[in-house]
Design a protein around this motif. Structure first.
Motif, short mmCIF file in Angstrom:
data_model
loop_
_atom_site.label_atom_id
_atom_site.label_comp_id
_atom_site.label_asym_id
_atom_site.label_seq_id
_atom_site.Cartn_x
_atom_site.Cartn_y
_atom_site.Cartn_z
N SER A 173 -8.88 3.93 -3.31
CA SER A 173 -8.67 4.43 -4.66
C SER A 173 -8.79 5.96 -4.69
O SER A 173 -9.48 6.55 -3.85
CB SER A 173 -9.68 3.81 -5.62
N TYR A 222 -6.52 5.98 -9.82
CA TYR A 222 -5.70 4.86 -9.35
C TYR A 222 -6.59 3.97 -8.48
O TYR A 222 -7.00 4.36 -7.39
CB TYR A 222 -4.51 5.37 -8.54
N PHE A 281 1.92 1.99 -3.45
CA PHE A 281 0.79 2.57 -4.19
C PHE A 281 0.67 4.06 -3.91
O PHE A 281 0.54 4.88 -4.82
CB PHE A 281 -0.50 1.84 -3.79
N HIS A 320 0.82 -1.20 0.00
CA HIS A 320 0.00 0.00 0.00
C HIS A 320 0.86 1.26 0.00
O HIS A 320 0.52 2.26 -0.66
CB HIS A 320 -0.93 0.00 1.22
N GLN A 358 -7.06 0.81 -6.18
CA GLN A 358 -6.38 -0.17 -5.35
C GLN A 358 -7.30 -1.37 -5.19
O GLN A 358 -8.44 -1.22 -4.74
CB GLN A 358 -6.01 0.41 -4.00
N ALA A 378 -3.11 -3.12 -8.24
CA ALA A 378 -3.54 -1.76 -8.55
C ALA A 378 -3.53 -1.56 -10.06
O ALA A 378 -2.76 -2.20 -10.78
CB ALA A 378 -2.62 -0.74 -7.88
#
Length: 301
Positions: free
Chosen positions: A79, A99, A45, A42, A101, A106
């Protein structure tokens, strides 16, 4: 299915291919490319999103004399959408970098948006953020959904869903197989009703052309046609195979499907060894793949 073959899920369909084949795929949803992101966790990301936000904040909109970045919108499941100007010299369009997730995976989903429908598209992306799910490696998912690599959109509403799958085969460097799927609102004439098709690959290039097949080639309930051409030049046999299923308008279950297999090189004078020992071997590979194409059970809802 042969023991050294695998089943690949893509879009809402399944197809069998040699396990040794090198595969490449693309996916779009409503004419916007779905871009898989390689993330470690995460935090990675968030780092990718932060870097894109910083890039937009540090890029000047020449007309407005301020940053291209407009705002960041948060969606469910972690997201986000970064809203910015699409062009540094224009105020006509935004670009939404969304984006998503999806578990440990992703994707990036970027496209231009008219300011008049900004909120409508943001609401749509918020809904999409709750409809993606992660797939396990090699998983053949069950139930409704559009498969895009290792994620699936669980949605049965009609969208313009497009995908492509290409395969290169071990020991056959000149052979390329590619298949496309297009959910579309109108249906075009079938393959054999149009000029060109697979013949275009060989026409004007190689001598000794012949038609191996030009016929209907249904696959289960999928109505399709094929044109299979071969040619010989400088002792080398080459092939151009094409199969099409026109599908139905506004149908997720019956999209427009196309498959091509080409075997040949750009310079016939430099022809190398023949990829297949004979026509029967080329036809056997083709039939094994084409006859395996089927709708994934329940995929269209």
């Amino acid at each position: 299915m042969k023991p050294d073959w695998i089943t690949r899920a893509i879009g809402r369909h399944l197809v069998n291919l040699p396990a040794s084949a090198k595969l490449s795929e693309t996916y779009t949803l409503n004419k916007v490319k779905i871009e898989p992101l390689l993330i470690r966790n995460h935090q990675h990301f968030e780092y990718i999103v932060d870097m894109r936000e910083a890039e937009l904040k540090n890029t000047l909109h020449r007309k407005r004399k301020e940053a291209m970045f407009i705002e960041l919108i948060k969606h469910p499941n972690g997201s986000v959408t970064l809203v910015s100007w699409s062009d540094p010299a224009s105020e006509e369009l935004y670009i939404f970098d969304t984006y998503f997730q999806i578990g440990t995976k992703a994707i990036k989903y970027s496209g231009d948006v008219d300011p008049d429908i900004k909120q409508k598209i943001l609401d749509h992306h918020g809904r999409l953020s709750q409809e993606w799910r992660e797939l396990k490696p090699g998983e053949i998912p069950e139930g409704t959904g559009f498969v895009a690599g290792d994620v699936m959109l669980v949605d049965k509403r009609f969208n313009l869903e497009d995908w492509s799958l290409s395969a290169r085969f071990a020991g056959k460097p000149d052979v390329n197989f590619i298949m496309y799927g297009f959910a579309r609102r109108t249906v075009k004439p079938g393959l054999r009703e149009r000029a060109g098709g697979a013949t275009g690959f060989l026409a004007g290039v190689l001598t000794g052309k012949s038609t191996l097949r030009s016929r209907a080639h249904p696959v289960g309930p999928i109505e399709g046609d094929e044109i299979l051409m071969a040619a010989t030049q400088n002792g080398r046999r080459s092939y151009g195979f094409k199969w099409e299923a026109p599908g139905k308008a506004s149908s997720l279950a019956e999209p427009y499907l196309i498959a091509d297999l080409t075997d040949g090189i750009q310079d016939p004078e430099a022809a190398g060894p023949t990829s297949f020992k004979d026509d029967d071997e080329a036809l056997a590979l083709w039939d094994e793949i084409i006859d395996s194409i089927r709708l994934r059970p329940g995929a269209a809802g």
